[in-house]
Motif scaffolding. Structure first.
Motif, PDB file in Angstrom:
ATOM      1  N   TYR A  10       0.846  -1.188   0.000  1.00 43.61           N
ATOM      2  CA  TYR A  10       0.000   0.000   0.000  1.00 43.61           C
ATOM      3  C   TYR A  10       0.886   1.244   0.000  1.00 43.61           C
ATOM      4  CZ  TYR A  10      -3.700  -3.149   1.661  1.00 43.61           C
ATOM      5  OH  TYR A  10      -4.605  -4.171   1.781  1.00 43.61           O
ATOM      6  N   SER A  11       0.487   2.233  -0.757  1.00 42.62           N
ATOM      7  CA  SER A  11       1.193   3.517  -0.706  1.00 42.62           C
ATOM      8  C   SER A  11       0.862   4.197   0.628  1.00 42.62           C
ATOM      9  CB  SER A  11       0.742   4.418  -1.856  1.00 42.62           C
ATOM     10  OG  SER A  11      -0.618   4.800  -1.665  1.00 42.62           O
ATOM     11  N   GLU A  12       1.690   5.150   1.012  1.00 41.64           N
ATOM     12  CA  GLU A  12       1.414   5.889   2.252  1.00 41.64           C
ATOM     13  C   GLU A  12       0.057   6.585   2.166  1.00 41.64           C
ATOM     14  OE1 GLU A  12       3.333   9.723   4.339  1.00 41.64           O
ATOM     15  OE2 GLU A  12       4.684   7.992   4.164  1.00 41.64           O
ATOM     16  N   LYS A  13      -0.263   7.106   0.994  1.00 37.18           N
ATOM     17  CA  LYS A  13      -1.552   7.776   0.795  1.00 37.18           C
ATOM     18  C   LYS A  13      -2.712   6.816   1.052  1.00 37.18           C
ATOM     19  CE  LYS A  13      -4.208  10.334  -2.636  1.00 37.18           C
ATOM     20  NZ  LYS A  13      -4.245  10.895  -3.975  1.00 37.18           N
ATOM     21  N   LYS A  14      -2.604   5.598   0.538  1.00 38.12           N
ATOM     22  CA  LYS A  14      -3.668   4.603   0.718  1.00 38.12           C
ATOM     23  C   LYS A  14      -3.762   4.177   2.179  1.00 38.12           C
ATOM     24  CE  LYS A  14      -6.948   1.935  -0.734  1.00 38.12           C
ATOM     25  NZ  LYS A  14      -8.229   2.518  -1.151  1.00 38.12           N
ATOM     26  N   VAL A  15      -2.613   4.000   2.841  1.00 38.83           N
ATOM     27  CA  VAL A  15      -2.624   3.652   4.264  1.00 38.83           C
ATOM     28  C   VAL A  15      -3.337   4.745   5.050  1.00 38.83           C
ATOM     29  CG1 VAL A  15      -1.191   3.279   6.311  1.00 38.83           C
ATOM     30  CG2 VAL A  15      -0.558   2.211   4.150  1.00 38.83           C
ATOM     31  N   ASP A  25      -5.659  11.102  13.376  1.00 37.77           N
ATOM     32  CA  ASP A  25      -4.197  11.207  13.410  1.00 37.77           C
ATOM     33  C   ASP A  25      -3.577   9.981  12.734  1.00 37.77           C
ATOM     34  OD1 ASP A  25      -1.550  11.728  13.880  1.00 37.77           O
ATOM     35  OD2 ASP A  25      -1.740  11.850  16.063  1.00 37.77           O
ATOM     36  N   THR A  26      -3.638   9.965  11.408  1.00 41.80           N
ATOM     37  CA  THR A  26      -3.171   8.803  10.658  1.00 41.80           C
ATOM     38  C   THR A  26      -1.662   8.625  10.748  1.00 41.80           C
ATOM     39  OG1 THR A  26      -3.069  10.103   8.620  1.00 41.80           O
ATOM     40  CG2 THR A  26      -5.107   8.884   9.048  1.00 41.80           C
ATOM     41  N   ALA A  27      -0.919   9.721  10.866  1.00 39.01           N
ATOM     42  CA  ALA A  27       0.543   9.617  10.938  1.00 39.01           C
ATOM     43  C   ALA A  27       0.972   8.862  12.194  1.00 39.01           C
ATOM     44  CB  ALA A  27       1.178  10.997  10.903  1.00 39.01           C
ATOM     45  N   SER A  28       0.358   9.171  13.321  1.00 35.32           N
ATOM     46  CA  SER A  28       0.692   8.472  14.568  1.00 35.32           C
ATOM     47  C   SER A  28       0.312   7.002  14.492  1.00 35.32           C
ATOM     48  CB  SER A  28      -0.008   9.120  15.764  1.00 35.32           C
ATOM     49  OG  SER A  28       0.532  10.392  16.017  1.00 35.32           O
ATOM     50  N   LEU A  29      -0.859   6.721  13.964  1.00 36.04           N
ATOM     51  CA  LEU A  29      -1.289   5.326  13.831  1.00 36.04           C
ATOM     52  C   LEU A  29      -0.336   4.550  12.930  1.00 36.04           C
ATOM     53  CD1 LEU A  29      -5.165   5.499  13.400  1.00 36.04           C
ATOM     54  CD2 LEU A  29      -3.889   4.649  15.355  1.00 36.04           C
ATOM     55  N   ARG A  30       0.037   5.153  11.833  1.00 37.88           N
ATOM     56  CA  ARG A  30       0.950   4.508  10.878  1.00 37.88           C
ATOM     57  C   ARG A  30       2.293   4.204  11.533  1.00 37.88           C
ATOM     58  NH1 ARG A  30       0.895   8.467   7.510  1.00 37.88           N
ATOM     59  NH2 ARG A  30       3.044   9.066   7.906  1.00 37.88           N
TER      60      ARG A  30
END
Length: 51
Positions: A10-15, A25-30
């Motif tokens: 998965y691309s970062e965008k898709k994640v 807060d998708t960055a923290s989850l990622r």
């Protein structure tokens, strides 16, 4: 984790798109998913995948 297929890249965008369904807060989850070894990541902003 069930939102991600095993061994599918998965691309970062898709994640971010998938994670945004669960929290803003998708960055923290990622970072936490990678940090806890639940997902792998290619360096330099590359793809993510679940093993």
């Amino acid at each position: 984790m069930q939102a991600f297929e095993i061994n599918k890249k998965y691309s970062e965008k898709k994640v971010n798109e998938i994670l945004s369904r669960y929290h803003e807060d998708t960055a923290s989850l990622r970072r936490e998913l990678v940090g806890y070894g639940l997902m792998k990541r290619e360096g330099g902003g590359g793809d993510y995948w679940r093993e």
